[in-house]
Design an enzyme around this catalytic site. Structure first.
Site, short mmCIF file in Angstrom:
data_model
loop_
_atom_site.label_atom_id
_atom_site.label_comp_id
_atom_site.label_asym_id
_atom_site.label_seq_id
_atom_site.Cartn_x
_atom_site.Cartn_y
_atom_site.Cartn_z
N CYS A 104 0.88 -1.16 0.00
CA CYS A 104 0.00 0.00 0.00
C CYS A 104 0.92 1.21 0.00
O CYS A 104 1.46 1.58 1.04
CB CYS A 104 -0.91 0.01 1.22
N CYS A 107 -0.64 4.35 2.20
CA CYS A 107 -0.78 4.33 3.67
C CYS A 107 -0.35 2.95 4.18
O CYS A 107 0.82 2.61 4.05
CB CYS A 107 -2.17 4.73 4.14
N SER A 108 -1.26 2.18 4.73
CA SER A 108 -0.84 0.90 5.31
C SER A 108 -1.95 -0.14 5.19
O SER A 108 -2.08 -1.00 6.06
CB SER A 108 -0.48 1.10 6.78
N CYS A 109 -2.74 -0.07 4.11
CA CYS A 109 -3.85 -1.00 3.92
C CYS A 109 -3.35 -2.44 3.93
O CYS A 109 -2.35 -2.77 3.29
CB CYS A 109 -4.55 -0.69 2.60
#
Lengths: 201, 219, 219, 201
Positions: A104, A107-109
């Site tokens: 991702c 972000c940090s999906c």
């Protein structure tokens, strides 16, 4: 060199969390016991062991694998893994000259309900910047060196779709049980930064 | 916005450093910060997209140096202040000065597992027919956009091929700004490494990203 | 490289904060750092381009948070180490452990004004005819390039008009890496705001940058 | 908020400068008196007063202005301003519906011999990022609001060419001496983030 990859002042951030929790609890907006349940859930209950069960079943059960291709979200949910950050699942298969890698960049999906919370490196700039532009170099840092002719397919989860990589099944595991197979399925192999473990000889 | 979070293809961050036997939390405060973020989110003041926008709007030097839970915590402080629930003065004092506005939305401990298990699906009934289908060549939008978007800078103005139709999903670009869910068709779009990185691409690499219809035109 | 230095058009850095009656140096160490950088540069171990590359190769979180003289100082430490003049151990000790290699190039106080007044022109005799002329529409190179370059990311793949021919200058992309001066024609190229920033451009704005011939093709 | 726009630890950087100078002097590579001369030059001798003289002469002397257009480097050098970071000068004129603004998005290029060392804001991310993409918004932060129909032309000094903006001559200054005019020419007006001062009524 000044590579501040961690917080400069740990006591500062601890104090801020504590202050915010105190304030929100006093305001009647947060139940501290709810935080305890959330922590317990992700520390002890939900984790890559969930995804490993999905992978092991996909390896051994052709109907299940077909169902995953048809509707991964529903099929995985039937195993009890569903909800937050796994609302829309897609499963991608390694093999046939293709290796899949998930990132991702924005972000940090990450598929929480299937893999738990993401590791620090997954959320950090080196991985997020380089997984798309030099995936082979990144894989090499994880000790994964692929044949030159293998295509590297990187999935950048820019929306709410979450990806689970089905690694190649290790050789020498014919007839193994789902549980025995699941033990070979590492977290990294389901992100694509690793391979499934080899069967012990 | 082309902020510090939009990291794909940027140089200079050095090697990936995996940690052996990494714990889920590296310190107790990380778990509390996660829990606070989920509990405060349950109050319904903001969308997931707005919380992402709050994180990516943090000062770049902070964003690129802080731990991710510190990023979450700092964005949470901002969101609670913006939405009138916790003032900077209250934070500085470490004490509430007035009661919360949405106490009736407080997430109770016994409801946590149900809420987590339910999640928040973002698929919506289609509002129009999909404009693209698998096999279409598409060019991604380019140019400056100050608000939240999920089109990474590296894909702007690049041509890919639609390889999946995901359905109609909440559109983050509007949903982050209380401009409504504005559901839009979502597609998987495949780009060759050469298209994205030119001569500097690794041979035989490709990137597939999930792209909303408003990002795309027929190439 | 698309590093932290390549800032044009990036969002999130907040307002410009001019300082009233700003002093030339904010602390004595800044002047010493400037002087050290110029004196060490006079030793001839590296080119100006290599020193720029050393600065832009610093960790992004540091680059975006440190003062500019701290950036210079840190890059100078790197350069002196890379070229074998000052080791990390010597820096840690704060004392020299071996004599300098290029003592004969030491810049003497009485030569400073002459050296500054002379500067280091980078124009060179043309090695070939210029491929572009004023009025030509040109597209800038795109794609990943790991080394030093002076083509900003915001101009990559964009079309502009040649509005000046500056002459043949040392090419930074090669000169930064001891691959030689490789002189190349330098042009002023004008881009409309709309071409660079799309719908998000301020009306009536344009950007002119100095672009080397290898960055350009006929549009 | 954690906007570290300055060094976290000033004593650290001071110590590092001091250590490096000690080492380089001991190694016979640096003459500390040379550093003194460099500091004295840029603190006391070279500065925006140089550029102001060029501007005032350009305003009052048509032949000089023509020479600037023809060969700015040589023409400015004849006034005694030449050398490091002014080896290749270009002069750009405000007026006729055009306002010029100079930036170096990639580092901190600036015409030292003509304007001295650049101010901190010129070298900092907010100016370097926004001068090209939203120059009017940046100008507004400097208190400069231009007519809507004025074109804003931004010069990004990506090579070794250095730019000097000739601001518009203030009204009511007919017949003024070069010295009197030069006093109206601010540093910012020669970067383009300001205008020349108005003549006192």
């Amino acid at each position: 060199m000044h590579d501040h990859t961690h917080d400069n002042d740990l006591s500062d951030v601890e104090a801020r969390v504590k202050a915010l929790e105190t304030i929100l609890v006093d305001k009647g907006l947060v139940d501290p016991a709810a935080i305890d349940v959330i922590i317990d859930t992700y520390a002890n209950k939900v984790g890559p062991q969930n995804g490993a069960k999905v992978v092991a079943r996909a390896w051994t059960n052709a109907a299940f694998a077909a169902a995953l291709r048809e509707d991964a979200t529903a099929t995985i949910a039937e195993m009890g893994f569903h909800g937050r950050q796994a609302e829309h699942m897609e499963v991608v298969w390694n093999g046939a000259g293709v290796h899949n890698l998930v990132v991702c960049t924005l972000c940090s999906c990450y598929p929480w309900a299937v893999l738990g919370l993401p590791p620090v490196w997954y959320k950090s700039p080196p991985y997020r910047s380089r997984a798309v532009s030099e995936p082979r170099a990144v894989l090499a840092e994880f000790g994964v060196v692929l044949p030159e002719e293998t295509r590297v397919r990187v999935w950048d989860s820019t929306a709410e779709v979450r990806y689970l990589v089905i690694p190649e099944r290790p050789t020498g595991t014919d007839g193994w049980s789902e549980d025995a197979l699941a033990a070979l399925v590492t977290r990294d192999s389901m992100i694509g930064t690793g391979l499934a473990l080899a069967a012990a000889p | 916005m082309n902020g510090p979070h939009d990291l794909g293809g940027r140089d200079g961050f050095g090697p990936v450093r995996p940690e052996m036997d990494e714990p889920v939390f590296h310190a107790p405060w990380e778990g509390r910060a996660l829990g606070l973020t989920l509990c405060a989110g349950a109050l319904g003041h903001w969308t997931l997209d707005e919380s992402r926008h709050a994180r990516e709007s943090l000062p770049p030097a902070f964003y690129l140096s802080a731990s991710y839970y510190n990023i979450w915590l700092t964005a949470l402080e901002t969101l609670l202040e913006t939405h009138g629930e916790v003032s900077a003065a209250e934070r500085a004092q470490g004490a509430a000065q007035m009661p919360g506005h949405r106490q009736e939305r407080k997430l109770a401990a016994q409801d946590v597992l149900g809420v987590l298990a339910q999640g928040g699906p973002v698929n919506r009934p289609p509002v129009a027919a999909a404009r693209f289908q698998v096999g279409d060549q598409v060019r991604m939008r380019r140019g400056r956009q100050p608000g939240h978007t999920r089109l990474p800078a590296y894909a702007m103005d690049r041509v890919g091929e639609v390889c999946g139709v995901r359905g109609c999903h909440v559109f983050p670009d509007t949903n982050a700004q209380a401009a409504g869910e504005g559901p839009a068709w979502l597609y998987a779009v495949r780009f060759s490494g050469e298209e994205l990185w030119g001569d500097g691409a690794e041979p035989g690499s490709e990137v597939i990203l999930d792209a909303f219809e408003p990002y795309m035109t027929h190439a």
